[in-house]
Design a protein around this motif. Sequence first.
Motif, mmCIF file in Angstrom:
data_model
loop_
_atom_site.group_PDB
_atom_site.id
_atom_site.type_symbol
_atom_site.label_atom_id
_atom_site.label_comp_id
_atom_site.label_asym_id
_atom_site.label_seq_id
_atom_site.Cartn_x
_atom_site.Cartn_y
_atom_site.Cartn_z
ATOM 1 N N ILE A 158 -39.536 -18.809 25.555
ATOM 2 C CA ILE A 158 -38.581 -17.706 25.719
ATOM 3 C C ILE A 158 -37.798 -17.528 24.424
ATOM 4 O O ILE A 158 -37.556 -18.499 23.693
ATOM 5 N N LEU A 186 -40.704 -16.781 32.976
ATOM 6 C CA LEU A 186 -41.480 -15.788 32.212
ATOM 7 C C LEU A 186 -40.967 -14.376 32.449
ATOM 8 O O LEU A 186 -41.649 -13.399 32.150
ATOM 9 N N ASN A 210 -40.015 -12.821 26.427
ATOM 10 C CA ASN A 210 -40.880 -13.987 26.197
ATOM 11 C C ASN A 210 -41.879 -13.633 25.105
ATOM 12 O O ASN A 210 -42.365 -12.503 25.058
ATOM 13 N N ALA A 214 -46.601 -16.570 25.374
ATOM 14 C CA ALA A 214 -46.068 -17.293 26.540
ATOM 15 C C ALA A 214 -46.866 -16.966 27.796
ATOM 16 O O ALA A 214 -47.240 -17.846 28.565
#
Length: 280
Positions: A158, A186, A210, A214
């Motif tokens: 993040i 997320l 994010n 990710a």
Amino acid sequence: MKFRAKIVDAACLNHFTRVSSMVAKLAKTCTVRISPRKLNFILCDRAAHGGVSMWCELEQENFFSEFQMEGVSAENNEIYLELTSENLSRALKTAQNARALKIKLTNKHFPGLTISIELLSVSSSSRIVTHDIPIKVIPRKLWKDLQEPTVPDSDVSIYLPVLKTMKSVVERMKNISSHLVIEANLNGDLNLKVESELVCVTTHFKDLGNPPSASRNASRDRHPEQMVDVHVDVRKFLQFLAGQQANPTKAICNIVQNKMVHFDLLHEDVSLQYFIPALS
């Protein structure tokens, strides 16, 4: 082994001074790795002993107008030195408004880094201020412990909020507990949480975003809003935040659930990776 380098550009000199100041806040002693293209500041407190790790890297051509080095041998063309970070930072702080700065590996009464700073005086003549910083040359057999840390696959990555904001929040939280929970998902949410017998305090950061990687790396069966957390020592996290005087160009937090938190920062052309292990 030989090493000499020179900085003449004022912006490069100020930036290098800021980097050394950041390193001094993050590590009492550190290893300096000198290679033909890069300069690294390394902290390798073994995670097994509850210590943090740091890997700070800069490309020498972005800072130095001259950079000459000869490593321990042709095939191992690197130099590893250990020094007290504050000594380097303090020496560089005297270089504000300097005309030039030279760094050289020397062996006067002891192995050292000699920093020569050319300052302009009122009469327009220059004067040289010299600092000799004691160092310990690290033998080849110990280099293997000082390589770039491998970053395990994270459960959540993040983007971080403004670090100054986080620092002021965490400074207040440290009075409640020595344990801090960092949790993220997320969906761009990050929470910082502390609790004691009397109180539980949580600060929420929303819509942080994010990194594209990710979602690719994340487990497919995890809902975007499901939180992943890690418990860390609040003082170690605060020390990391205190080291960041300027807000970085990029700041990412990678959480490996119950194992560690990895911060990946970019300050213009200096990259910093910082690892804090989870509390057991």
